[in-house]
Design an enzyme around this catalytic site. Structure first.
Site, PDB file in Angstrom:
ATOM      1  CG  HIS A 128      33.742  -2.577   0.238  1.00  0.00           C
ATOM      2  ND1 HIS A 128      34.784  -3.193  -0.416  1.00  0.00           N
ATOM      3  CD2 HIS A 128      32.664  -2.716  -0.564  1.00  0.00           C
ATOM      4  CE1 HIS A 128      34.364  -3.667  -1.563  1.00  0.00           C
ATOM      5  NE2 HIS A 128      33.075  -3.400  -1.681  1.00  0.00           N
ATOM      6  CE  LYS A 184      16.582   2.875  13.712  1.00  0.00           C
ATOM      7  NZ  LYS A 184      17.083   3.608  12.542  1.00  0.00           N
TER       8      LYS A 184
END
Ligand SMILES: CC(C)(COP(=O)(O)OP(=O)(O)OC[C@H]1O[C@@H](n2cnc3c(N)ncnc32)[C@H](O)[C@@H]1OP(=O)(O)O)[C@@H](O)C(=O)NCCC(=O)NCCS
Length: 205
Positions: A128, A184
């Site tokens: 979204h 990450k």
């Protein structure tokens, strides 16, 4: 009583082998979705929804467990392969996954010999927009949804119930601890874990 236990165990095993013919459904499901694959082994039937404009390539000796009775570590669910318009999913050789959902709107590559624990999800998209006006508009505006490629390098091991988010590279031979949220890059040969996943230790001797 022990006799009934033996009969129960035998019937369970027989039923287990009968269910193996489910591979026929997997074969046709993948073919109809234009998934390119070689010699896969599937316990149970995955959820598969590949866009006409998406691509999926699976290498040799791919193995997957799809939920109930094939994933005995809990949180049973079938694997999900969801590839959107323009998405490219590449699974290289000798990869094994259990009850894993892969949602690809951009590019996801899984290297040789990777193992992915049960209940893991891999998303290369936010699904979204971050702008609520776009999220609540009817129809929802998805033009600005962020996506970024995910790469899981060869020999990596992803612990059960982990979440791998967009843009992440998991290093060669690295390990992601159970229930981690990876936001990450994980360098080669390291163990990372937690939410968000952080360095735990190096695997280099
Ligand atoms: C990551 C893992 C491999 C580490 O195991 P290990 O080498 O024995 O490491 P330890 O248990 O000694 O833990 C080392 C440190 O990492 C932390 N840690 C371990 N697993 C973690 C996890 N999943 N998330 C966050 N931190 C974790 C420990 O708390 C410990 O922290 P400390 O040094 O501050 O005390 C293991 O904990 C794990 O998650 N295995 C995955 C199991 C799995 O899901 N298998 C797939 C089934 S299909």
């Amino acid at each position: 009583m022990i006799l009934f236990t033996y009969i129960y165990k035998i019937l369970k095993r027989v039923f287990f082998y009968i269910k193996k013919i489910q591979w026929i459904f997997v074969y046709f499901k993948f073919k109809l979705n234009r998934v390119k694959f070689k010699d896969l082994k599937s316990n149970g039937i995955p959820i598969t929804d590949i866009s006409i404009h998406g691509r999926v390539n699976i290498g040799r000796n791919f193995q997957m467990n799809n939920g109930y009775s094939y994933n005995i570590i809990g949180r049973q669910q079938p694997c999900c392969f969801i590839v959107g318009r323009g998405g490219e999913l590449i699974i290289n050789n000798n990869v094994g996954i259990s009850s894993t959902a892969i949602v690809c709107w951009n590019r996801i590559e899984i290297g040789n010999n990777v193992r992915i624990g049960g209940g893991t999800v891999i998303y290369d998209t936010d699904f979204h927009s971050l702008d609520y006006k776009e999220r609540i508009s009817l129809p929802e505006i998805k033009d600005n949804v962020m996506t970024a490629p995910v790469l899981i390098k060869q020999n990596a091991f992803i612990g059960a119930n982990s979440t791998i988010l967009k843009g992440v590279t998991i290093g060669e031979g690295s390990v992601v601890g159970a229930c981690s949220v990876v936001t990450k890059d994980v360098p080669d040969n390291e163990v990372w874990g937690g939410n968000p996943a952080k360095f735990i230790k190096s695997l280099k001797n």
